[in-house]
Design an enzyme around this catalytic site. Structure first.
Site, mmCIF file in Angstrom:
data_model
loop_
_atom_site.group_PDB
_atom_site.id
_atom_site.type_symbol
_atom_site.label_atom_id
_atom_site.label_comp_id
_atom_site.label_asym_id
_atom_site.label_seq_id
_atom_site.Cartn_x
_atom_site.Cartn_y
_atom_site.Cartn_z
ATOM 1 N N GLU A 140 9.274 -6.831 9.834
ATOM 2 C CA GLU A 140 9.590 -5.485 9.325
ATOM 3 C C GLU A 140 10.798 -5.526 8.407
ATOM 4 O O GLU A 140 11.805 -6.162 8.731
ATOM 5 C CB GLU A 140 9.897 -4.565 10.521
ATOM 6 C CG GLU A 140 10.278 -3.147 10.132
ATOM 7 C CD GLU A 140 10.605 -2.273 11.335
ATOM 8 O OE1 GLU A 140 10.706 -2.812 12.456
ATOM 9 O OE2 GLU A 140 10.777 -1.070 11.139
ATOM 10 N N ASP A 175 8.081 -0.528 6.496
ATOM 11 C CA ASP A 175 8.714 0.704 6.969
ATOM 12 C C ASP A 175 9.291 1.447 5.766
ATOM 13 O O ASP A 175 10.301 1.028 5.183
ATOM 14 C CB ASP A 175 9.798 0.368 8.001
ATOM 15 C CG ASP A 175 10.295 1.631 8.672
ATOM 16 O OD1 ASP A 175 10.699 2.563 7.952
ATOM 17 O OD2 ASP A 175 10.279 1.698 9.914
ATOM 18 N N HIS A 178 12.945 2.671 5.785
ATOM 19 C CA HIS A 178 13.933 1.632 5.455
ATOM 20 C C HIS A 178 13.875 1.297 3.957
ATOM 21 O O HIS A 178 14.913 1.095 3.324
ATOM 22 C CB HIS A 178 13.673 0.369 6.280
ATOM 23 C CG HIS A 178 14.007 0.513 7.732
ATOM 24 N ND1 HIS A 178 15.243 0.914 8.175
ATOM 25 C CD2 HIS A 178 13.271 0.291 8.852
ATOM 26 C CE1 HIS A 178 15.255 0.944 9.510
ATOM 27 N NE2 HIS A 178 14.067 0.574 9.948
ATOM 28 N N ARG A 208 15.852 10.518 9.613
ATOM 29 C CA ARG A 208 14.798 9.739 10.275
ATOM 30 C C ARG A 208 13.938 10.618 11.193
ATOM 31 O O ARG A 208 13.701 10.278 12.347
ATOM 32 C CB ARG A 208 15.397 8.567 11.058
ATOM 33 C CG ARG A 208 14.391 7.461 11.234
ATOM 34 C CD ARG A 208 14.943 6.186 11.822
ATOM 35 N NE ARG A 208 13.895 5.173 11.762
ATOM 36 C CZ ARG A 208 14.052 3.906 12.098
ATOM 37 N NH1 ARG A 208 15.215 3.472 12.530
ATOM 38 N NH2 ARG A 208 13.051 3.055 12.014
ATOM 39 N N GLU A 237 7.548 6.364 12.996
ATOM 40 C CA GLU A 237 8.670 5.849 13.787
ATOM 41 C C GLU A 237 9.855 6.752 13.468
ATOM 42 O O GLU A 237 10.686 6.431 12.621
ATOM 43 C CB GLU A 237 8.951 4.388 13.431
ATOM 44 C CG GLU A 237 9.849 3.731 14.454
ATOM 45 C CD GLU A 237 10.141 2.268 14.154
ATOM 46 O OE1 GLU A 237 10.130 1.456 15.072
ATOM 47 O OE2 GLU A 237 10.393 1.948 12.975
HETATM 48 O O1 LIG Z 1 15.364 -0.651 14.477
HETATM 49 C C1 LIG Z 1 14.801 -0.042 13.557
HETATM 50 O O2 LIG Z 1 15.458 0.600 12.729
HETATM 51 C C2 LIG Z 1 13.382 -0.084 13.474
HETATM 52 O O3 LIG Z 1 12.823 0.292 12.463
HETATM 53 C C3 LIG Z 1 12.625 -0.569 14.646
HETATM 54 O O4 LIG Z 1 11.320 -0.892 14.395
#
Ligand SMILES: O=C(O)C(=O)CO
Length: 257
Positions: A140, A175, A178, A208, A237
């Site tokens: 990720e 993600d 991010h 978030r 998430e």
């Molecule tokens: O720790 C984080 O920020 C994540 O995206 C976990 O998957």
């Protein structure tokens, strides 16, 4: 076009037991993502019959030196065992852990010269193990503000490694929350990562929380994903701004075309 929608149970209904959260997500028609398996009651989770989609591995070790790589392989294999028991589709190699005093530490990389080759070698060993176990891992991208010091703090870092390893057992957990903080340019990064994407994760920014609470045009991203031919997993998430059920409905609406 229908995406496979899931949500991270860790971030929702935080006052409820994890099995309750998994059952509620299942009732609402979502797959279930989880973090940190040592804390869970696996029997209770198993009984929910949830569709478990992605689990952040409880990892120890490093990608980039021999001793650390052996540790990492062993903890990835334990993660694979738990993942198989609950039927997870993907196991996420998360780039940081919490060290003493809760300070984030890089677990699976380092900035020493030559780290990329060593990281690729370790990831290939993890892929060999994954092939034997019949599981898929993801790497990720994180962002440098929430995760200072993490080696995978850009989408570009993760894309470079996963595309160099280029094995079906290792995919990108893209993600977009991010990516937004680290790089922006979400649709172009998605297109670049597309051949290796195992899951797309979403949350809005800042805060978030669910799609629609911040600056990201998630309905536009959903259309772009569909135009690229992506119909795979999309996981929220994110924290809920307001009631969890309403947050999940907003997520579903953003990704229903
Ligand atoms: O720790 C984080 O920020 C994540 O995206 C976990 O998957």
């Amino acid at each position: 076009m229908a995406f496979q929608l899931a949500a991270c149970a860790e971030m929702l209904w935080q006052d409820k037991p994890m099995a309750w959260r998994a059952a509620r997500l299942t009732e609402m028609g979502f797959g279930v993502g989880l973090w940190n398996w040592p804390a869970w009651d696996l029997d209770a989770l198993e009984k929910t019959g949830a569709n478990f989609t992605i689990m952040n591995g409880y990892l120890q070790g490093r990608l980039t030196d021999a001793e650390g790589a052996d540790m990492l392989l062993a903890s990835a294999q334990e993660t694979a065992q738990v993942g198989k028991r609950l039927g997870f589709d993907r196991l996420n190699l998360h780039g940081t852990g919490l060290g003493d005093m809760g300070v984030p530490i890089p677990l699976i990389g380092s900035f020493a010269p030559g780290y990329e080759q060593r990281a690729r070698d370790t990831l290939n060993r993890i892929c060999d193990m994954a092939e034997e176990e019949g599981v898929t891992f993801t790497l990720e991208n994180l962002n440098p503000i929430d995760h200072p010091g993490c080696p995978f703090r850009s989408t570009g870092d993760v894309l470079a490694l996963v595309s160099a390893v280029n094995r079906p057992q290792l995919r990108i957990n893209l993600d977009l929350y991010h990516t937004q903080i680290g790089e922006g340019d979400l649709i172009r990064w998605t297109q670049a990562c597309l051949p290796w994407i195992g899951e797309v994760q979403v949350a809005d920014n800042p805060g978030r929380c669910q799609p629609g609470t911040g600056e990201i045009n998630y309905p536009g991203i959903a259309r772009a994903l569909a135009d690229m031919g992506y119909d795979g997993p999309v996981g929220m998430e994110a924290f809920a701004k307001g009631e969890e059920e309403a947050a999940l409905d907003a997520f579903r609406a953003a990704f229903t075309l």
